[in-house]
Design an enzyme around this catalytic site. Structure first.
Site, PDB file in Angstrom:
ATOM      1  N   SER A 685       0.833  -1.199   0.000  1.00 22.77           N
ATOM      2  CA  SER A 685       0.000   0.000   0.000  1.00 22.77           C
ATOM      3  C   SER A 685       0.873   1.257   0.000  1.00 22.77           C
ATOM      4  O   SER A 685       1.614   1.499  -0.938  1.00 22.77           O
ATOM      5  CB  SER A 685      -0.967  -0.043   1.185  1.00 22.77           C
ATOM      6  OG  SER A 685      -1.999   0.902   1.044  1.00 22.77           O
ATOM      7  N   ASP A 758      -8.846  -4.815  -6.046  1.00 28.88           N
ATOM      8  CA  ASP A 758      -8.506  -3.940  -4.924  1.00 28.88           C
ATOM      9  C   ASP A 758      -9.668  -2.999  -4.615  1.00 28.88           C
ATOM     10  O   ASP A 758     -10.198  -2.340  -5.501  1.00 28.88           O
ATOM     11  CB  ASP A 758      -7.253  -3.138  -5.272  1.00 28.88           C
ATOM     12  CG  ASP A 758      -6.611  -2.488  -4.060  1.00 28.88           C
ATOM     13  OD1 ASP A 758      -7.346  -2.035  -3.160  1.00 28.88           O
ATOM     14  OD2 ASP A 758      -5.375  -2.419  -4.020  1.00 28.88           O
ATOM     15  N   HIS A 792      -7.569  -5.516  -1.459  1.00 29.21           N
ATOM     16  CA  HIS A 792      -6.358  -4.797  -1.047  1.00 29.21           C
ATOM     17  C   HIS A 792      -5.468  -5.683  -0.175  1.00 29.21           C
ATOM     18  O   HIS A 792      -4.252  -5.652  -0.270  1.00 29.21           O
ATOM     19  CB  HIS A 792      -6.740  -3.525  -0.303  1.00 29.21           C
ATOM     20  CG  HIS A 792      -5.588  -2.589  -0.086  1.00 29.21           C
ATOM     21  ND1 HIS A 792      -4.863  -2.058  -1.119  1.00 29.21           N
ATOM     22  CD2 HIS A 792      -5.018  -2.104   1.059  1.00 29.21           C
ATOM     23  CE1 HIS A 792      -3.905  -1.277  -0.645  1.00 29.21           C
ATOM     24  NE2 HIS A 792      -3.983  -1.292   0.673  1.00 29.21           N
TER      25      HIS A 792
END
Length: 830
Positions: A685, A758, A792
Site C-alpha cells: 500500500s 482492490d 487490497h
C-alpha cells in the site's frame, strides 16, 4: 527471407511468453511451512473469569471460493446468494474451557463446516450467540454455557449486508435483520441499458475522496436496494416476531433499559460518489414491541459536504445511547458549519434527548410525540457541553463523571476532559500530540453497570484505572496506573518486566487488582494469565498455546537504533537467521520492509515504537519468511516524514525517504550483518508507494517489491494518506511525490503485485498497470503480477503462495545472486 522469418518467429515467441498466463507456483518448503502454520486460537473470557471460549480460526480460502459471485456496490462486497458480505474470516470450531478446573468442553450441536462470526456473550453471560454462514443463507445459533450445547434459533435467513448481524436484548431475546418473507425476485440484468449514465453538478462544490466499488448505474441501484433491504426481527426464546415494514437498516442499537431501538435507515437517492456511509439516511426510534415512535432527523447525502481532515458533516451526527442512562440519546452538532479551518470559538456541541419511560407510557400518559414525529424532541434536545476542538469520543461513567476526548488533525493536538453531567463543568485532564506515544497516560478501563453497558471503572476512592502500552525509550512496556482526577496524577500499580511483553486485556476485580494478561517473549508464544497484584502471587496460566513456528527457534530478533543525518533517531526490528555468525559468515543480503508515517514534530518522530520482547507473528505479507533463505530482514524500519511549524511533512517527502533508507542501510553495514550493496526494499500500500519512490530517486537498492500501491497522485486529487491539500492547492507536491512522474528513472528491478479487485480508496489496480507500462516503456526491469479476485489485502491460498514464490524469485535473482558494482549511492544529492 529465412532470416526474416526466424526473427519474426523469435519476436513473436518472446511476446507470447511475456503475455502468457502463469500457472500457480509455490515458494520453498521453509516459507510454505511458515505461512501454512495453524495459528493459535482466539479467546474470549466472561467478566467473572469463570469461562473461556476458544475460537479456532479459518485457514486461507481457495481461489475458487474467492471466485464465487460477488456484487461490488455502494462500497460493499456482497455475496448475492446468502445476503451477507462476500469476504470474511470465520471461526471453524468453538470450545468452552472452565478456567478454574481447566477442563475443556466441545460444544455439541454445532453445524458441520462451521463458519462462525459475530460471536457475542449474552448480557448475563449464560449464553453465546453467533452467526453461521453457508453458501446460500446465514443462520443464528445460541450456545448454552452450562450445557455446552448449541441450537439454531432463526427461521428466516439473516441479512447482514449492511453489517451489524444481531444484538442481544436480554438472555432470551435478540434483535436482528432477516431476508423479507416472500421476497421479490432478484433484479434481472438488462440486456441493454435504458439510456446513458448521466451525472450533473449545477455550480455547487462537491469534492469527494477517491472511493471504489461505488454505484455506477440504475441497475446497481436496483441491486443494492434488493440486497440491502431487510426485515427487522425480534427473537424471544426461539419465536420470531417481525417489526415494521422492510427497509435498508444500516444500524440497530438497543437502549440500555432494553425498551427502545435506535435505527439508522438508508434512503434514496443513492449516491454515485460515496459509499453507503455517505448515503441519505434518517434516524428513527421504535420500541422492542414494534411501536414506531418516529423520526429524529433526516440527513442528506454526504455529497457537497466539506472533506478536510478536520471537517465534518453540517448536520446532526453520531447518534447513540448514553451508556449510564436508561434511554437517553446523544448526538453531535457542528458549531462551525463543519469547517475545521474556519474561525470559531467552539467546534462541536453534544446534545441529549431523554426518551420517556415505557412503563410511564403504558399507564396512559401521552408520549411526547405527535403522529410519529420526533422532530419536536430534537428541537427541545438539551445541550450538554461544547468543545473547542472536534469531539472525538465520550466514555460515560455516571451522573458525576464522563471522559470527553477532543482533538484536531491540523496540529495533531488531542485533549482529555473530565465532564460532570450534573454541573455541566469540563476540566482539562491531559493534553498531548497524537504522535506523542510517550505522553499517553493510558485508556480508562470499564466495567458493566446495572444496564449491562460498559462505563468508566472507578475505584472506591474515585480513582480511574488506566492501561497503557507504556511507550518509552526502551520500547513498549505496558503498565496499569490508578489516576486521581483531582491531582491529575497517576500512581503506577504494575508494569511488565523485561524480557517479556505483557499487557492487561481485562479486569476481573478492580479493588483487589485481579487482571487477565497476555504474556509473551521473543521465544514464548502469547499465553493468558490471571494476575493478583494485591496478593503478589505468581500469575496463574489459563492457556498453554504452543509455538506454531518451531522452525523459527534460534532466529535472532533485536530492535536496533540508529540516527539519520539530520539527527532524528530511528529504529527497526532486525532478524538474523539461526546459526548465523557475522564474523564467520560475513554480511548478508538484506530485505528491508517499511511504511512511511507523517509527524509534526521531530521529537515525536524519534520515539521508539513497538517492543523488542514480542513473539514473532508471521502473516502472509511479512518479510520475515526470508530469514529462512539466508537474508537479514529489517522489518518495521522507521520512515518518519516530518514537517514542523508551518511546513507540511510532504513538502520534503523524497529527501526524507532517502535519509531514512540510507541511515538504515548504513546501520546494518556498521553492525556487520548487512551487505549495503545487496539490499531490497519493499512495502504494501503506502509502503509500495514508498518503494517505487526510493527506486526512482536513489541507487540505494538492488531490487524493490511494491504490493497494491498508488503511484500517480493526480488520480487521488482530493487528498491521500495524511495529505489534506488537494492537487490544485499543491500541484508540485502531487507531481514530485508520484513515482509515475519519474518512471523513466526507475532502472532498479521493480516487482509490482496487485490484487485484481482492490477495494482500497486510491489504490486502483490501474495504478500498478500504468506504472509497469511506464517503466517498461523506458527500458526498465519490471514485472507485474495481478492476483485473481484479490482485494487490497490478499486471502486466497493459491494467490498467497504464488505471491511468496514471485517475491522469492525476484530477491534470489536480483539481490542474493546480484553482481556487486560499487557502493549504493543516491541519484540526487539530498
Amino acid at each position: 527471407m529465412k532470416k526474416l522469418l526466424f526473427l519474426f518467429l523469435l519476436v513473436s515467441s518472446l511476446f507470447a511468453t511475456a503475455q502468457d498466463d502463469f500457472s500457480y507456483k509455490t515458494p520453498p518448503k521453509d516459507i510454505l511451512d511458515l505461512v501454512m502454520a495453524k495459528p493459535t486460537p482466539g479467546i474470549s473470557i466472561d467478566s467473572k473469569g469463570e469461562w473461556m471460549l476458544l475460537m479456532e480460526r479459518s485457514s486461507f480460502p481457495s481461489v475458487e471460493e474467492l471466485a464465487q459471485p460477488e456484487l461490488r456496490i455502494a462500497g460493499l462486497r456482497i455475496n448475492p446468494k446468502n445476503f451477507g458480505p462476500s469476504r470474511s474470516g470465520y471461526a471453524v470450531n468453538l470450545i468452552l474451557r472452565n478456567i478454574k478446573t481447566r477442563q475443556e468442553y466441545p460444544i455439541t450441536g454445532l453445524p458441520s463446516n462451521l463458519k462462525a462470526g459475530s460471536i457475542q456473550w449474552s448480557p448475563g453471560e449464560t449464553k453465546i450467540a453467533f452467526t453461521h454462514t453457508t453458501n446460500d443463507h446465514i443462520d443464528l445459533y445460541i450456545a448454552d454455557v452450562a450445557t455446552q450445547t448449541a441450537k439454531k434459533i432463526n427461521t428466516a435467513s439473516l441479512n447482514t449486508v449492511t453489517g451489524g448481524s444481531f444484538s442481544w436484548i436480554n438472555d432470551s431475546k435478540l434483535v436482528y435483520k432477516t431476508v423479507p418473507a416472500n421476497y421479490r425476485a432478484y433484479p434481472p440484468a438488462p440486456l441493454a441499458p435504458k439510456g446513458p449514465v448521466v451525472q450533473e453538478n449545477l455550480g455547487k462544490s462537491a469534492a469527494s475522496r477517491t472511493y471504489q466499488d461505488l454505484i455506477k448505474n440504475g441497475y446497481d441501484e436496483d441491486l443494492f436496494d434488493y440486497m440491502a433491504t431487510s426485515q427487522l426481527t425480534i427473537n424471544e426464546s426461539g419465536t420470531e416476531n417481525y417489526l415494521r415494514i422492510p427497509s435498508i437498516y444500516s444500524s440497530i442499537s438497543v437502549s440500555p433499559d432494553k425498551n427502545y431501538l435506535l435505527l439508522e435507515i438508508i434512503e434514496k437517492p443513492f449516491s454515485y460518489l460515496f459509499p453507503i456511509s455517505g448515503f441519505p439516511h434518517k434516524v428513527a426510534v421504535m420500541d422492542v414491541k414494534g411501536a414506531f415512535f418516529g423520526e429524529l432527523v433526516k440527513n442528506p447525502s454526504a455529497e457537497g459536504q466539506p472533506i478536510g481532515f478536520d471537517d465534518v458533516m453540517n448536520f446532526p451526527r453520531d447518534f447513540e445511547w448514553r451508556a449510564d442512562h436508561p434511554a437517553t440519546i446523544t448526538y453531535i452538532q457542528a458549531l462551525d458549519k463543519g469547517l475545521g479551518r474556519s474561525k470559531s470559538q467552539y467546534r462541536d456541541a453534544q446534545f441529549a434527548i431523554e426518551l420517556p419511560d415505557i412503563g410511564t407510557l403504558s399507564k396512559g400518559f401521552a408520549p411526547p410525540i405527535n403522529n410519529g414525529d420526533l422532530s419536536n424532541m430534537m428541537k427541545k434536545s438539551r445541550e450538554l457541553f461544547k468543545t473547542e476542538r472536534r469531539l472525538r469520543n465520550v466514555i460515560w461513567g455516571n451522573d458525576k463523571l464522563a471522559l470527553v476526548y477532543q482533538g484536531m488533525n491540523f496540529d495533531r493536538k488531542q485533549q482529555l476532559y473530565a465532564y460532570n453531567p450534573s454541573s455541566g463543568s469540563l476540566e482539562l485532564i491531559n493534553e498531548r500530540s497524537s504522535n506523542d506515544a510517550y505522553g499517553d497516560i493510558g485508556t480508562p478501563m470499564t466495567s458493566k453497570n446495572m444496564f449491562g453497558r460498559e462505563v468508566l471503572l472507578q475505584m472506591k476512592n474515585g480513582d480511574l484505572l488506566l492501561r497503557s502500552q507504556g511507550a518509552s525509550p526502551e520500547g513498549d512496556m505496558p503498565f496499569i496506573q490508578s489516576f486521581n482526577l483531582t491531582t491529575k496524577k497517576g500512581t503506577q500499580l504494575w508494569r511488565c518486566q523485561a524480557p517479556y511483553y505483557e499487557n492487561v486485556v481485562d479486569v476481573l476485580d478492580a479493588e483487589n487488582l485481579v487482571f487477565v494478561t497476555s504474556k509473551e517473549s521473543n521465544t514464548e508464544v502469547p499465553n493468558y494469565y490471571i494476575r493478583n497484584l494485591k496478593k503478589r502471587i505468581a500469575p496463574i496460566a489459563i492457556t498453554d498455546f504452543k509455538n506454531p513456528y518451531p522452525q523459527m527457534e534460534g532466529v535472532v530478533k533485536q530492535k536496533i537504533s540508529y540516527k539519520r543525518e539530520d539527527g532524528i533517531d530511528l529504529t527497526g526490528d532486525l532478524y538474523l537467521p539461526k546459526g548465523y555468525d557475522a564474523k564467520r559468515d560475513g554480511p548478508l543480503p538484506v530485505v528491508m520492509w517499511a511504511y512511511p508515517r507523517e509527524y509534526k514534530s521531530a521529537a515525536d518522530a524519534a520515539q521508539v515504537r513497538g517492543s523488542k520482547y514480542t513473539f514473532t507473528r508471521i502473516n502472509y505479507g511479512s518479510p520475515i519468511f526470508w530469514i529462512t533463505q539466508g537474508y537479514a530482514v529489517l522489518d518495521n524500519a522507521e520512515m518518519p516524514i516530518v514537517g514542523e511549524g508551518d511546513k507540511e511533512p510532504n513538502d520534503k517527502f523524497i529527501p526524507q525517504l532517502y535519509l531514512n533508507a540510507h541511515a538504515a542501510i548504513q546501520a546494518l553495514a556498521k553492525l556487520g550483518v548487512g551487505d549495503s550493496n545487496r539490499v531490497a526494499v519493499g512495502g504494501h500500500s503506502y509502503g509500495a508507494f514508498m518503494t517505487a519512490n526510493l527506486l526512482a530517486h536513489t541507487k540505494l537498492f538492488k531490487a524493490g517489491i511494491a504490493r497494491s500501491g498508488a503511484y500517480n497522485r493526480t488520480l487521488t486529487p482530493f487528498g491521500f494518506q495524511a495529505e489534506e491539500r488537494t492537487y490544485w492547492q499543491a500541484p508540485d507536491v502531487y507531481y514530485n511525490m508520484s513515482p509515475f512522474s519519474f518512471a523513466d528513472k526507475i532502472k532498479t528491478p521493480l516487482l509490482l503485485i496487485h490484487g485484481e479487485m482492490d477495494n482500497n480508496p486510491g489504490t486502483f489496480p490501474i495504478q500498478s498497470e500504468r506504472l509497469y507500462n511506464a517503466v517498461k516503456g523506458h527500458g526498465g526491469t519490471t514485472r507485474l503480477v495481478f492476483l485473481p479476485y484479490e482485494s487490497h489485502g490478499y486471502a486466497g491460498k493459491e494467490n498467497i503462495l504464488h505471491m511468496l514464490w514471485e517475491q522469492n524469485q525476484w530477491l534470489d535473482k536480483y539481490v542474493k545472486k546480484a553482481e556487486v558494482s560499487g557502493k549504493g549511492e543516491s541519484k540526487k544529492g539530498f
